[in-house]
Design an enzyme around this catalytic site. Structure first.
Site, PDB file in Angstrom:
ATOM      1  CG  HIS A  21      -2.103  -0.775   1.254  1.00  0.00           C
ATOM      2  ND1 HIS A  21      -2.541  -1.479   2.361  1.00  0.00           N
ATOM      3  CD2 HIS A  21      -3.013  -1.010   0.269  1.00  0.00           C
ATOM      4  CE1 HIS A  21      -3.670  -2.110   2.053  1.00  0.00           C
ATOM      5  NE2 HIS A  21      -3.978  -1.850   0.799  1.00  0.00           N
ATOM      6  CB  CYS A  79      -2.572   0.532   8.403  1.00  0.00           C
ATOM      7  SG  CYS A  79      -1.126   0.326   7.397  1.00  0.00           S
TER       8      CYS A  79
HETATM    9  N1  ARG Z   1      -3.688  -7.088   6.819  1.00  0.00           N
HETATM   10  C1  ARG Z   1      -4.128  -5.911   6.160  1.00  0.00           C
HETATM   11  C2  ARG Z   1      -4.181  -6.156   4.661  1.00  0.00           C
HETATM   12  O1  ARG Z   1      -3.321  -6.784   4.129  1.00  0.00           O
HETATM   13  C3  ARG Z   1      -3.238  -4.761   6.472  1.00  0.00           C
HETATM   14  C4  ARG Z   1      -3.737  -3.463   5.920  1.00  0.00           C
HETATM   15  C5  ARG Z   1      -2.800  -2.327   6.139  1.00  0.00           C
HETATM   16  N2  ARG Z   1      -3.392  -1.113   5.750  1.00  0.00           N
HETATM   17  C6  ARG Z   1      -2.764  -0.085   5.157  1.00  0.00           C
HETATM   18  N3  ARG Z   1      -3.396   1.022   4.995  1.00  0.00           N
HETATM   19  N4  ARG Z   1      -1.530  -0.203   4.699  1.00  0.00           N
HETATM   20  O2  ARG Z   1      -5.079  -5.722   3.980  1.00  0.00           O
END
Ligand code: ARG
Length: 263
Positions: free
Chosen positions: A163, A257
């Site tokens: 991300h 996140c």
């Molecule tokens: N386990 C989550 C996923 O893989 C983590 C999300 C992290 N969020 C972020 N905004 N980077 O979707």
């Protein structure tokens, strides 16, 4: 500058599936530690003068704690997430309901995959949008049209930084921080052509998820293991709030996140 953010308590947070390179069902979350870490984040935002709102956690949706993926909100308009991973798709209806109950009326449900503020970071009048790990490039045009803003597309190059908010921090209206190796050459060039001050994080700080940070230009909250970035921000005269995020990093998450900004 005071901000309003949306958080979700980690009562049902867990590693129940593996959808990014950090997640390992054999590396289980310590629930009491996760709770403490999240409470600390929640408390720091309050002490910084930010307004904190909460969405109820839902059993069976362990990643709902990562509210950054719950949408992108600008001037009261909400682009909802179209999650790539089927495990996370049921979250969208809960976020939509939360917004509707609070009087939000303008929604975009993107046709293409889009994981909210996880992949879309607002800097002044521009939205930086990451792809391809979890959001599709064609969604960038949908966002530009819906919000009436310029979108700068950034191609990501390292699956551990899947991300945009895992490898880029909006520090203030002149400054961003990033880990160069997470981006393609073209993406790096696009950032440098747009932003006057670009801070480059070390490998150690990036891997400690130090770029997954929340800033209002004066205060910044980030992983307590990102020693280089902590020092950099202190030298810039910012109030730096380092916190442990070990349990959330097991899921590929961190400070940012866990936070959705309500603009
Ligand atoms: N386990 C989550 C996923 O893989 C983590 C999300 C992290 N969020 C972020 N905004 N980077 O979707």
């Amino acid at each position: 500058m005071s901000k309003t953010v949306l958080l979700c308590s980690p009562v049902y947070f867990d590693i129940e599936y593996e959808i990014n390179p950090w997640m390992d069902k054999d590396n289980q979350v310590k629930q009491d530690v996760a709770r403490q870490q999240w409470l600390q984040l929640n408390g720091i935002y309050g002490r910084m003068g930010w307004q904190v709102e909460h969405i109820d956690p839902v059993e069976g949706l362990p990643d709902m704690v990562f509210t950054a993926n719950g949408g992108l909100v600008i001037a009261g308009k909400v682009a909802l997430p179209t999650f790539r991973a089927p495990d996370r798709q049921p979250e969208t209806a809960h976020f939509r309901q939360w917004f509707e109950q609070r009087g939000y009326t303008e929604f975009l449900q993107p046709k293409y995959d889009f994981e909210g503020e996880g992949d879309a970071l607002v800097w002044n009048d521009i939205i930086f949008v990451g792809y391809p790990w979890r959001s599709d490039k064609p969604v960038h045009a949908e966002l530009a049209e819906f919000f009436g803003k310029k979108v700068v597309s950034l191609q990501l190059a390292d699956a551990r930084f899947y991300h945009l908010d895992t490898c880029l921090t909006i520090v203030d209206d002149q400054t961003i921080a990033l880990w160069p190796k997470a981006f393609t050459k073209e993406a790096l060039k696009a950032v440098h052509n747009t932003v006057p001050n670009v801070i480059e994080a070390s490998d150690e700080d990036a891997l400690a998820y130090g770029l997954n940070a929340s800033s209002d230009g004066k205060n910044i909250v980030l992983s307590d293991r990102a020693m280089g970035l902590i020092k950099t921000y202190q030298e810039r005269g910012m109030s730096v709030h380092p916190i442990p995020i070990s349990e959330f990093q097991k899921s590929g998450g961190g400070v940012k996140c866990l936070t959705l900004e309500l603009r």
